[in-house]
Design an enzyme around this catalytic site. Structure first.
Site, PDB file in Angstrom:
ATOM      1  N   ASP A 188       1.012  -0.915   0.098  1.00  0.00           N
ATOM      2  CA  ASP A 188      -0.051  -0.449  -0.115  1.00  0.00           C
ATOM      3  C   ASP A 188       1.037   1.013   0.057  1.00  0.00           C
ATOM      4  O   ASP A 188       1.841   0.852   0.391  1.00  0.00           O
ATOM      5  CB  ASP A 188      -1.015  -0.258   1.030  1.00  0.00           C
ATOM      6  CG  ASP A 188      -1.858   1.052   1.274  1.00  0.00           C
ATOM      7  OD1 ASP A 188      -2.209   1.508   0.598  1.00  0.00           O
ATOM      8  OD2 ASP A 188      -1.420   2.193   2.495  1.00  0.00           O
ATOM      9  N   ASP A 208      -0.076   5.247   0.780  1.00  0.00           N
ATOM     10  CA  ASP A 208      -0.561   6.014   2.234  1.00  0.00           C
ATOM     11  C   ASP A 208      -0.438   5.324   3.689  1.00  0.00           C
ATOM     12  O   ASP A 208      -0.847   4.423   3.612  1.00  0.00           O
ATOM     13  CB  ASP A 208      -1.735   6.444   1.881  1.00  0.00           C
ATOM     14  CG  ASP A 208      -2.330   7.327   0.774  1.00  0.00           C
ATOM     15  OD1 ASP A 208      -1.094   8.251   0.845  1.00  0.00           O
ATOM     16  OD2 ASP A 208      -3.363   7.918   0.603  1.00  0.00           O
TER      17      ASP A 208
END
Length: 265
Positions: free
Chosen positions: A33, A35
């Site tokens: 991922d 963020d």
């Protein structure tokens, strides 16, 4: 499909012989991922600080609808353009975001074992933010693919955001199901690799939308939830989960786990 191929330009002390940097038959796939996983905050929050008042007006903040975050960010970026926020200001705000603790050490480790690990990003951020940050950090060349929402500047200087795809998953926001991305990528790569599947898949994340892709993992695979973030808390509540779960505070924790797995060969 809005994805990008790897940029081979060497930036993070890349191998001296590029032809040996990424052989076809890496054993492991690592999915990140973006963020609050690669970077230590939300890129959307960081960019909002480029506004003259460094925050959104209440009417815009309150317009968000659950499951429609991509649509909300389209409005935010349009508002920022109206307020005169320049491309340079957005670029600078993204480049300044700090990496998550130990993350660059993790990427250094993975680069030193490129013969074993293939890397990809799966994120509900956008292509402009992710490529800007990775290039600034000198690590863009490590990632074979980036799966994220298209984001690019139009002729008026506005950053235009689009949804990644459509899907029928009831668990995910309307613009992105990370499990659909993961399943399609694994099937496509297995075909490209002459039928050879990855021995193990590792998924590193932090948020609630990182649960869905981990449901596609098998008993040999590992989900790495950031400790005490939503992904970790939700995994702890699940009654049945096929993959291994290894919470992490720092990228160093992930390095330690991967080293042990490599010693098992």
């Amino acid at each position: 499909m809005p994805t990008t191929e790897r940029d081979h330009s060497p930036k993070m002390t890349a191998p001296s012989n590029p032809s040996q940097a990424a052989p076809q038959e890496q054993r492991f796939l690592v999915l990140f991922d973006f963020d609050e996983t690669i970077i230590n905050e939300s890129s959307d929050d960081a960019v909002v600080r480029a506004l003259p008042g460094q925050q959104l007006p209440d009417w815009l903040r309150n317009s968000y609808r659950e499951g429609h975050y991509n649509e909300h960010m389209q409005k935010v970026l349009a508002y920022m353009a109206e307020q005169g926020v320049s491309k340079d200001s957005i670029h600078s705000a993204v480049a300044k975001i700090p990496p998550t603790p130990g993350l660059l050490n993790l990427l250094q480790f993975l680069q030193s074992h490129q013969q074993d690990f293939e890397l990809a990003v799966v994120s509900d951020a956008n292509m402009y933010f992710i490529e800007t940050w990775l290039e600034h950090a000198g690590v863009r060349h490590l990632f074979r693919k980036i799966f994220t929402n298209p984001g690019s500047f139009d002729a008026t200087g506005r950053l235009v955001l689009l949804p990644f795809h459509s899907h029928s998953c009831s668990r995910c926001p309307d613009n992105m199901c990370k499990q659909k991305i993961l399943r399609e990528y694994l099937a496509g790569r297995q075909k490209e690799r002459g039928g050879a599947a990855f021995q193990r898949v590792f998924y590193i994340g932090d948020g609630a939308n990182d649960i869905c892709p981990t449901l596609a993992l098998g008993p040999q695979d590992t989900a790495f939830p950031r400790r005490d973030f939503p992904m970790h808390k939700l995994l702890l509540e699940m009654q049945q989960f096929k993959a291994n779960i290894v919470p992490w505070l720092s990228g160093e924790d992930i390095v330690d786990c991967l080293k042990k797995i490599m010693e098992e060969r």
